[in-house]
Design a protein around this motif. Structure first.
Motif, PDB file in Angstrom:
ATOM      1  N   ARG A  91       0.844  -1.183   0.000  1.00 51.97           N
ATOM      2  CA  ARG A  91       0.000   0.000   0.000  1.00 51.97           C
ATOM      3  C   ARG A  91       0.886   1.242   0.000  1.00 51.97           C
ATOM      4  NH1 ARG A  91      -4.296   0.268   3.447  1.00 51.97           N
ATOM      5  NH2 ARG A  91      -5.529  -0.210   1.599  1.00 51.97           N
ATOM      6  N   PRO A  92       0.439   2.281  -0.734  1.00 46.22           N
ATOM      7  CA  PRO A  92       1.260   3.491  -0.869  1.00 46.22           C
ATOM      8  C   PRO A  92       1.661   4.098   0.473  1.00 46.22           C
ATOM      9  CG  PRO A  92      -0.561   3.534  -2.423  1.00 46.22           C
ATOM     10  CD  PRO A  92      -0.770   2.322  -1.556  1.00 46.22           C
ATOM     11  N   GLU A  93       0.790   3.987   1.467  1.00 45.57           N
ATOM     12  CA  GLU A  93       1.129   4.571   2.768  1.00 45.57           C
ATOM     13  C   GLU A  93       2.104   3.693   3.555  1.00 45.57           C
ATOM     14  OE1 GLU A  93      -1.760   3.703   1.641  1.00 45.57           O
ATOM     15  OE2 GLU A  93      -2.999   2.635   3.109  1.00 45.57           O
ATOM     16  N   ALA A  94       2.292   2.455   3.085  1.00 44.38           N
ATOM     17  CA  ALA A  94       3.269   1.567   3.718  1.00 44.38           C
ATOM     18  C   ALA A  94       3.920   0.693   2.648  1.00 44.38           C
ATOM     19  CB  ALA A  94       2.607   0.703   4.785  1.00 44.38           C
ATOM     20  N   PRO A  95       4.760   1.310   1.824  1.00 47.61           N
ATOM     21  CA  PRO A  95       5.360   0.576   0.708  1.00 47.61           C
ATOM     22  C   PRO A  95       6.198  -0.593   1.209  1.00 47.61           C
ATOM     23  CG  PRO A  95       5.869   2.934   0.585  1.00 47.61           C
ATOM     24  CD  PRO A  95       5.278   2.677   1.942  1.00 47.61           C
ATOM     25  N   ARG A  96       6.081  -1.696   0.506  1.00 39.29           N
ATOM     26  CA  ARG A  96       6.810  -2.886   0.923  1.00 39.29           C
ATOM     27  C   ARG A  96       8.193  -2.949   0.277  1.00 39.29           C
ATOM     28  NH1 ARG A  96       3.927  -8.746   0.789  1.00 39.29           N
ATOM     29  NH2 ARG A  96       2.495  -7.546   2.081  1.00 39.29           N
ATOM     30  N   TRP A  97       8.305  -2.413  -0.948  1.00 39.28           N
ATOM     31  CA  TRP A  97       9.538  -2.604  -1.727  1.00 39.28           C
ATOM     32  C   TRP A  97      10.248  -1.282  -1.995  1.00 39.28           C
ATOM     33  CZ3 TRP A  97      10.576  -7.337  -1.098  1.00 39.28           C
ATOM     34  CH2 TRP A  97       9.544  -8.287  -1.032  1.00 39.28           C
ATOM     35  N   THR A  98      11.527  -1.293  -1.704  1.00 39.35           N
ATOM     36  CA  THR A  98      12.360  -0.104  -1.775  1.00 39.35           C
ATOM     37  C   THR A  98      13.495  -0.355  -2.755  1.00 39.35           C
ATOM     38  OG1 THR A  98      11.833   0.464   0.497  1.00 39.35           O
ATOM     39  CG2 THR A  98      13.872   1.343  -0.362  1.00 39.35           C
ATOM     40  N   LEU A  99      13.928   0.703  -3.431  1.00 38.47           N
ATOM     41  CA  LEU A  99      15.048   0.552  -4.363  1.00 38.47           C
ATOM     42  C   LEU A  99      15.997   1.730  -4.267  1.00 38.47           C
ATOM     43  CD1 LEU A  99      14.174   2.819  -6.479  1.00 38.47           C
ATOM     44  CD2 LEU A  99      13.027   0.994  -7.703  1.00 38.47           C
ATOM     45  N   VAL A 100      17.101   1.640  -4.977  1.00 42.03           N
ATOM     46  CA  VAL A 100      18.017   2.774  -5.153  1.00 42.03           C
ATOM     47  C   VAL A 100      18.249   2.941  -6.659  1.00 42.03           C
ATOM     48  CG1 VAL A 100      19.192   2.447  -2.939  1.00 42.03           C
ATOM     49  CG2 VAL A 100      20.122   1.359  -5.019  1.00 42.03           C
ATOM     50  N   ASP A 101      18.734   4.123  -7.028  1.00 43.31           N
ATOM     51  CA  ASP A 101      19.208   4.315  -8.405  1.00 43.31           C
ATOM     52  C   ASP A 101      20.658   3.848  -8.492  1.00 43.31           C
ATOM     53  OD1 ASP A 101      16.788   5.476  -9.030  1.00 43.31           O
ATOM     54  OD2 ASP A 101      17.523   7.537  -8.864  1.00 43.31           O
ATOM     55  N   VAL A 102      21.017   3.322  -9.651  1.00 42.71           N
ATOM     56  CA  VAL A 102      22.379   2.859  -9.902  1.00 42.71           C
ATOM     57  C   VAL A 102      22.914   3.597 -11.129  1.00 42.71           C
ATOM     58  CG1 VAL A 102      23.749   0.878 -10.637  1.00 42.71           C
ATOM     59  CG2 VAL A 102      22.030   0.607  -8.842  1.00 42.71           C
ATOM     60  N   ARG A 103      24.134   4.124 -11.008  1.00 49.10           N
ATOM     61  CA  ARG A 103      24.712   4.903 -12.113  1.00 49.10           C
ATOM     62  C   ARG A 103      25.918   4.201 -12.718  1.00 49.10           C
ATOM     63  NH1 ARG A 103      25.871   9.626  -9.709  1.00 49.10           N
ATOM     64  NH2 ARG A 103      23.788  10.431 -10.154  1.00 49.10           N
ATOM     65  N   PHE A 104      25.965   4.273 -14.039  1.00 55.09           N
ATOM     66  CA  PHE A 104      27.071   3.694 -14.822  1.00 55.09           C
ATOM     67  C   PHE A 104      28.401   4.349 -14.470  1.00 55.09           C
ATOM     68  CE2 PHE A 104      29.712   3.890 -18.692  1.00 55.09           C
ATOM     69  CZ  PHE A 104      29.787   2.552 -19.031  1.00 55.09           C
ATOM     70  N   LYS A 105      29.426   3.522 -14.307  1.00 52.71           N
ATOM     71  CA  LYS A 105      30.790   4.053 -14.173  1.00 52.71           C
ATOM     72  C   LYS A 105      31.607   3.659 -15.393  1.00 52.71           C
ATOM     73  CE  LYS A 105      32.702   5.108 -10.461  1.00 52.71           C
ATOM     74  NZ  LYS A 105      33.158   6.379  -9.850  1.00 52.71           N
ATOM     75  N   LYS A 106      31.717   2.348 -15.627  1.00 52.27           N
ATOM     76  CA  LYS A 106      32.421   1.923 -16.838  1.00 52.27           C
ATOM     77  C   LYS A 106      32.081   0.487 -17.193  1.00 52.27           C
ATOM     78  CE  LYS A 106      36.682   0.125 -14.850  1.00 52.27           C
ATOM     79  NZ  LYS A 106      38.139   0.129 -14.968  1.00 52.27           N
ATOM     80  N   LYS A 107      32.323   0.185 -18.428  1.00 52.94           N
ATOM     81  CA  LYS A 107      32.150  -1.162 -18.911  1.00 52.94           C
ATOM     82  C   LYS A 107      33.473  -1.900 -18.716  1.00 52.94           C
ATOM     83  CE  LYS A 107      30.106  -3.217 -22.957  1.00 52.94           C
ATOM     84  NZ  LYS A 107      29.500  -3.064 -24.284  1.00 52.94           N
ATOM     85  N   THR A 108      33.391  -3.182 -18.403  1.00 53.62           N
ATOM     86  CA  THR A 108      34.599  -3.999 -18.364  1.00 53.62           C
ATOM     87  C   THR A 108      34.460  -5.070 -19.438  1.00 53.62           C
ATOM     88  OG1 THR A 108      33.655  -5.593 -16.802  1.00 53.62           O
ATOM     89  CG2 THR A 108      34.778  -3.673 -15.870  1.00 53.62           C
ATOM     90  N   ARG A 109      35.509  -5.835 -19.652  1.00 57.30           N
ATOM     91  CA  ARG A 109      35.315  -7.035 -20.449  1.00 57.30           C
ATOM     92  C   ARG A 109      34.357  -7.925 -19.675  1.00 57.30           C
ATOM     93  NH1 ARG A 109      38.227 -11.741 -18.747  1.00 57.30           N
ATOM     94  NH2 ARG A 109      39.349 -11.281 -16.820  1.00 57.30           N
ATOM     95  N   LEU A 110      33.708  -8.862 -20.316  1.00 56.69           N
ATOM     96  CA  LEU A 110      32.830  -9.783 -19.610  1.00 56.69           C
ATOM     97  C   LEU A 110      33.699 -10.758 -18.817  1.00 56.69           C
ATOM     98  CD1 LEU A 110      31.002 -12.534 -19.438  1.00 56.69           C
ATOM     99  CD2 LEU A 110      29.830 -10.335 -19.245  1.00 56.69           C
ATOM    100  N   ILE A 111      33.575 -10.706 -17.507  1.00 58.58           N
ATOM    101  CA  ILE A 111      34.322 -11.630 -16.653  1.00 58.58           C
ATOM    102  C   ILE A 111      33.381 -12.772 -16.295  1.00 58.58           C
ATOM    103  CG2 ILE A 111      35.686 -11.871 -14.551  1.00 58.58           C
ATOM    104  CD1 ILE A 111      35.819  -8.731 -14.524  1.00 58.58           C
TER     105      ILE A 111
END
Length: 153
Positions: A91-111
């Motif tokens: 419910r909007p007055e008691a949200p169950r799920w919380t998130l953060v924003d994530v920002r790009f820094k750099k691409k790596t090779r696929l490890i």
DNA sequence: GCCAACGTTGGC
DNA sequence: GCCAACGTTGGC
């Protein structure tokens, strides 16, 4: 300062999607696991380092470096009936799920996952633990340093 | 597509 | 509070 590994299915949000997003940042929507939510809600801070991991795909592994870019706030998709992440019990007055924003820094090779498993320095990584399914896992300072300085090129 | 591992649900 | 059934994750 903490470090994290965050899994994303590249079909949904790849490292390239993050790099080309507005402000090179995306809200980390869709987490519906309490432990992962609690990491975002209670422990993450702006500037925390993030290993951006591609999961459920042909080549699972670390694909880039990102950072936590916001304080926690309610995941809007939980209130959207059209979203696959809709949660009718939240419910909007008691949200169950919380998130953060994530920002790009750099691409790596696929490890690749298999390569991470080869290094003794990484054997205690939470993401490598048998049966691990958590989409967000803590990374130690030593693990972060090893991956970002020795493996990421 | 298979399936091991894990989290959640709900009857009791 | 227990635990069986069910759903999901995610590598292979």
């Amino acid at each position: 300062m903490h470090y994290w590994l965050m899994k994303s299915e590249p079909d949904e949000a790849s490292i390239d999607d993050l790099a080309t997003a507005t402000g090179q940042a995306l809200p980390w929507t869709g987490v519906r696991n309490y432990q992962a939510r609690n990491f975002m809600r209670d422990i993450m801070r702006i500037g925390d380092g993030v290993l951006f991991y591609h999961s459920s795909c042909a080549e699972p592994g670390v694909a880039g470096i990102a950072e936590v870019a916001s304080t926690p706030y309610p995941d809007p998709t939980q209130f959207d009936p059209a979203s696959p992440y809709f949660d009718p019990k939240s419910r909007p007055e008691a949200p169950r799920w919380t998130l953060v924003d994530v920002r790009f820094k750099k691409k790596t090779r696929l490890i690749p996952l298999g390569e991470l498993r080869e290094h003794p320095e990484l054997t205690s990584m939470r993401v490598l633990a048998k049966g691990n399914r958590l989409s967000i896992t803590p990374v130690s300072t030593d693990e972060w340093r090893f991956i970002t300085t020795r493996l990421a090129r």
